[in-house]
Scaffold this motif. Structure first.
Motif: not given
Length: 116
Positions: A1-29
């Protein structure tokens, strides 16, 4: 069974940048196309981006094209969403997504808040 976990969110000012990441379990990604969706306050969940199994093909929604990019690292089972030139209307909970027949699988989401 595939499970997904997101990270990287937060508060940022307009014009700024963020990088979100999603980690998946399992060997069929690497056999799945992956996607990012978001749900803005008071709105339906909407498509943001998708990336093919090998990472060579991507598609982004009109509202984020030119500002967001999606990439994946099959060796680490991750898919990232780089968000640049963020706008207040990008404020949302961002979800990673994969369709594993017969239904989609979602992560728990990560909150992105863009202040003006």
């Amino acid at each position: 069974q595939v499970r997904l976990v997101e990270s990287g969110g937060g508060l940022v000012q307009a014009g700024g940048s963020l990088r979100l990441s999603c980690a998946a379990s399992g060997n069929t990604f690497r056999t799945y196309n992956m996607g990012w969706f978001r749900q803005r306050p008071g709105k339906e969940r909407e498509f943001v981006a998708t990336i093919s199994r090998g990472g060579t093909n991507t598609f982004l929604s009109y509202s984020v094209k030119g500002r967001f990019t999606v990439s994946r690292g099959n060796a680490k089972n991750t898919v990232d969403l780089q968000m640049n030139n963020l706008k207040p209307e990008d404020t949302a909970v961002y979800y990673c997504n994969v369709f594993v027949f017969p239904r989609p699988v979602w992560g728990q989401g990560t909150q992105v808040t863009v202040s003006s």
